[in-house]
Write a protein that holds these residues in place. Structure first.
Motif, PDB file in Angstrom:
ATOM      1  N   ARG A 237       7.942  55.106  -2.025  1.00 27.32           N
ATOM      2  CA  ARG A 237       7.478  53.906  -1.054  1.00 27.32           C
ATOM      3  C   ARG A 237       6.439  53.174  -1.406  1.00 27.32           C
ATOM      4  NH1 ARG A 237       4.165  54.391   3.113  1.00 27.32           N
ATOM      5  NH2 ARG A 237       4.729  53.047   5.016  1.00 27.32           N
ATOM      6  N   HIS A 238       5.503  53.573  -2.266  1.00 30.68           N
ATOM      7  CA  HIS A 238       4.199  52.855  -2.776  1.00 30.68           C
ATOM      8  C   HIS A 238       4.664  51.775  -3.670  1.00 30.68           C
ATOM      9  CE1 HIS A 238       1.730  55.974  -0.671  1.00 30.68           C
ATOM     10  NE2 HIS A 238       1.266  54.780  -0.021  1.00 30.68           N
TER      11      HIS A 238
ATOM     12  N   LEU B 103       0.209  61.448   2.593  1.00 32.21           N
ATOM     13  CA  LEU B 103       0.404  60.761   1.447  1.00 32.21           C
ATOM     14  C   LEU B 103       0.715  59.244   1.848  1.00 32.21           C
ATOM     15  CD1 LEU B 103       2.953  63.188  -0.496  1.00 32.21           C
ATOM     16  CD2 LEU B 103       0.575  62.955  -0.662  1.00 32.21           C
ATOM     17  N   GLN B 104       0.934  58.788   2.987  1.00 31.08           N
ATOM     18  CA  GLN B 104       1.173  57.371   3.363  1.00 31.08           C
ATOM     19  C   GLN B 104      -0.335  56.797   2.900  1.00 31.08           C
ATOM     20  OE1 GLN B 104       2.927  57.973   7.382  1.00 31.08           O
ATOM     21  NE2 GLN B 104       3.347  55.660   6.977  1.00 31.08           N
ATOM     22  N   ILE B 105      -1.112  57.204   2.952  1.00 34.74           N
ATOM     23  CA  ILE B 105      -2.527  56.486   2.659  1.00 34.74           C
ATOM     24  C   ILE B 105      -2.520  56.090   1.294  1.00 34.74           C
ATOM     25  CG2 ILE B 105      -4.961  56.972   2.219  1.00 34.74           C
ATOM     26  CD1 ILE B 105      -4.851  59.404   4.314  1.00 34.74           C
ATOM     27  N   GLY B 106      -1.762  56.616   0.237  1.00 32.09           N
ATOM     28  CA  GLY B 106      -1.852  56.099  -0.959  1.00 32.09           C
ATOM     29  C   GLY B 106      -2.965  56.574  -2.070  1.00 32.09           C
TER      30      GLY B 106
ATOM     31  N   SER C 212       6.929  59.465  -1.442  1.00 30.79           N
ATOM     32  CA  SER C 212       5.654  58.867  -1.103  1.00 30.79           C
ATOM     33  C   SER C 212       5.344  57.724  -2.232  1.00 30.79           C
ATOM     34  CB  SER C 212       4.622  59.916  -1.042  1.00 30.79           C
ATOM     35  OG  SER C 212       3.361  59.120  -1.419  1.00 30.79           O
TER      36      SER C 212
ATOM     37  N   VAL D 272       8.775  65.262  -1.239  1.00 31.13           N
ATOM     38  CA  VAL D 272       7.966  64.460  -0.353  1.00 31.13           C
ATOM     39  C   VAL D 272       6.911  63.457  -1.102  1.00 31.13           C
ATOM     40  CG1 VAL D 272       5.916  64.899   1.214  1.00 31.13           C
ATOM     41  CG2 VAL D 272       7.939  65.932   1.428  1.00 31.13           C
ATOM     42  N   PHE D 273       6.570  64.109  -2.672  1.00 36.19           N
ATOM     43  CA  PHE D 273       5.684  63.474  -3.193  1.00 36.19           C
ATOM     44  C   PHE D 273       6.349  62.201  -3.860  1.00 36.19           C
ATOM     45  CE2 PHE D 273       2.587  66.890  -2.893  1.00 36.19           C
ATOM     46  CZ  PHE D 273       1.363  66.318  -2.974  1.00 36.19           C
TER      47      PHE D 273
ATOM     48  N   LEU E 108       7.093  60.150   9.101  1.00 35.66           N
ATOM     49  CA  LEU E 108       6.227  59.267   8.800  1.00 35.66           C
ATOM     50  C   LEU E 108       5.478  58.900   9.938  1.00 35.66           C
ATOM     51  CD1 LEU E 108       7.130  56.865   6.162  1.00 35.66           C
ATOM     52  CD2 LEU E 108       6.204  59.182   5.774  1.00 35.66           C
ATOM     53  N   ASP E 109       4.167  58.623   9.911  1.00 35.20           N
ATOM     54  CA  ASP E 109       3.234  58.036  11.149  1.00 35.20           C
ATOM     55  C   ASP E 109       3.970  57.154  12.102  1.00 35.20           C
ATOM     56  OD1 ASP E 109       1.166  59.611  11.174  1.00 35.20           O
ATOM     57  OD2 ASP E 109      -0.099  58.216  10.030  1.00 35.20           O
TER      58      ASP E 109
END
Lengths: 291, 245
Positions: B165-166, A153-156, B162, B158-159, B128-129
């Motif tokens: 975060r965006h 989901l980090q991809i956006g 995300s 989780v959604f 996260l990555d």
């Protein structure tokens, strides 16, 4: 660079595809302990490694394998419908010519980044999205460990769950769908810091200097035999002439000439196949890919 | 399954939300159906990289937050300890019922319950990555902690994380538009170590990569910043607040 290896191109990638099956065995069987995938020869393959499967291979500077993934069309048997139907809410499995399923993502390198500092995984994802854009694929489905969901989901991008995660021996898995829209590639490139297109259009396993013309010609002349035996010679005269020209070019020492000839050959093979219904030795890639 | 339908609907409705408050309200509405009242998400393990915005949202009692911070409960709380190692959502009661938890951790559970009514909850670890780990806690008086609800709300969390975060990334981009630089995080890691006075060989040992890769990373960073020396690259990275000196 990432190569998209379709059925037509597999003969150019024999060694690398073999390396891929070995790498998959290392990761999934020896690493993640998915014992049911174990093979005596140390090469992991399954029922979804078929003609219609497209492989994405990430190659290093000397064209050694650094990672890969595969896409399988959902118009045929695929993982979600034959192995994990319970992961889709009310059993509704996304299917169609514009829906492909991603699986077997692996990185086969001592580092997660290549020497250019770019994430191998990121390059693969971006190349896959480029391929989707070029081939009219609108949705990419997949089964993932729910642990990796936040990273995805980090991809956006527009990523949706198809159902709730469920427990398996290897962990909690869920089915997801990536909706490809005009912003997807840009988002992925931004997230992974990928500067531009990653998909190599004309990719070869060997550099121009290591191509062995004799072997190639031998292979090609057997195709001529095949054409002749089918009795299409008269109708295909023009194509065969073109074909013979290409064979000559393939023996050239100039890599660009060879590469150009290979391209034209792919194109020719496609035309020959399309124009002759009795001469289909494949192409379940979907009409969009054959344009 | 009711929870599956609810969670899928929540995720798809989130698309239309254009700010965090809207999603918080949506999430409140979702969790209350399963006996939860409060939630809080915070990044507890973080790389000091200004490229990543700090993400924290959700309301729980301020006094409790204050105490948690002041007494540094985060270092003793056994839900946090498990959350750092766990891949999947789990319930407080999974931890609490275990015999081997520290007396401080026991006290944290008791204080939360008797003074604030935080009886049980779910903890959703979010990895996260970049190595960042967030803990998303969903708390209630008599919550449903069945496996289906645990997985369902875990996925919703989780959604939601995300999306939050965006939003934070968008806000930051609007607040401080910078000329784009194409310098990767790995390259910045190397530049950070250059700033510490480390040689290529030393950095290669620290990051566990080859010396030539370190060299390439630094060369690429110099190119990305359009500068000629590594000192300039350090200055440029620092000026853009991409590394901390």
């Amino acid at each position: 660079m990432i190569c998209a290896v379709t059925f037509e191109k597999r003969h150019q990638f024999k060694t690398l595809l073999d390396d891929m099956h070995v790498a998959r065995h290392k990761l999934y069987v020896e690493g993640r302990k998915w014992r049911e995938l174990a093979k005596a020869d140390g090469r992991e393959t399954d029922q979804f490694d078929r003609e219609s499967t497209v492989y994405f291979l990430s190659l290093g500077k000397s064209r050694e394998l650094h990672g890969g993934l595969r896409l399988v069309p959902t118009t045929e048997e695929h993982m979600l419908d034959s192995l994990f139907p319970e992961l889709c809410a009310s059993g509704v499995i996304p299917r169609g010519p514009d829906v492909w399923e991603m699986s077997r993502v692996f990185v086969n390198h001592t580092e997660t980044c290549d020497s250019d500092g770019l994430l191998i995984k990121g390059k693969l994802m971006c190349a896959m999205i480029e391929f989707a854009e070029q081939n009219g694929i609108k949705k990419i489905t997949g089964v993932s460990d729910s642990y990796f969901l936040p990273r995805l989901l980090q991809i956006g991008a527009d990523i949706k769950p198809l159902g709730l995660p469920k427990p398996y021996e290897s962990g909690e898995m869920l089915a997801i769908q990536i909706n490809i829209d005009p912003t997807t590639l840009q988002k992925a490139q931004k997230h992974y810091n990928i500067p531009g297109p990653m998909l190599e259009e004309t990719a070869y396993e060997h550099g121009g200097d290591t191509i062995q013309p004799e072997e190639e010609i031998l292979q090609l002349s057997s195709e001529i035999e095949l054409l002749k035996s089918k009795g299409y010679v008269s109708e295909r005269e023009q194509m065969i002439e073109e074909f013979m020209d290409l064979v000559r070019l393939l023996g050239s020492n100039d890599r660009r000439v060879v590469s150009e000839a290979e391209n034209r050959l792919d194109d020719l093979a496609r035309r020959a196949r399309n124009s002759q219904p009795g001469f289909h030795h494949q192409s379940s890639l979907g009409s969009s890919m054959l344009q | 399954m009711a929870v599956e339908t609810d969670v899928l609907e929540f995720v798809s409705n989130m698309d239309a939300a254009d700010n965090l408050d809207v999603i918080v309200a949506m999430f409140d509405k979702l969790i209350v159906k399963y006996g939860y009242e409060y939630f809080r998400c915070a990044e507890i393990l973080r790389r000091n990289n200004p490229l990543d915005p700090y993400v924290a949202f959700g309301e729980i009692n301020e006094d409790w937050c204050e105490r948690y911070r002041e007494k540094r409960y985060v270092f003793s709380d056994s839900t946090v300890q498990l959350g750092l190692q766990s891949k999947y959502p789990f319930a407080w009661s999974d931890v609490r019922d275990k015999k081997r938890i520290s007396s401080i951790s026991k006290r944290i559970f008791e204080e939360a319950e008797t003074e604030f009514g935080y009886k049980d909850g779910l903890v959703v670890p979010i990895h996260l990555d970049n190595g960042s780990i967030s803990m998303f806690s969903i708390i209630g008086e008599k919550p449903d902690i069945s496996d289906a609800v645990r997985r369902g709300l875990g996925m919703a969390a989780v959604f939601m994380h995300s999306k939050a975060r965006h939003f934070a990334i968008e806000e930051r981009d609007i607040a401080s538009p910078k000329a784009p630089v194409s310098v990767s995080r790995r390259q910045l890691d190397c530049i950070q170590w250059v700033a510490e006075g480390k040689s290529d060989w030393e950095i290669s040992k620290i990051l566990g990569i080859s010396e030539s890769t370190v060299h390439n990373h630094i060369e690429a960073a110099k190119k990305g910043f359009a500068v000629n020396t590594r000192v300039q690259a350090v200055v440029e990275a620092s000026r853009r607040r991409l590394i901390v000196l």
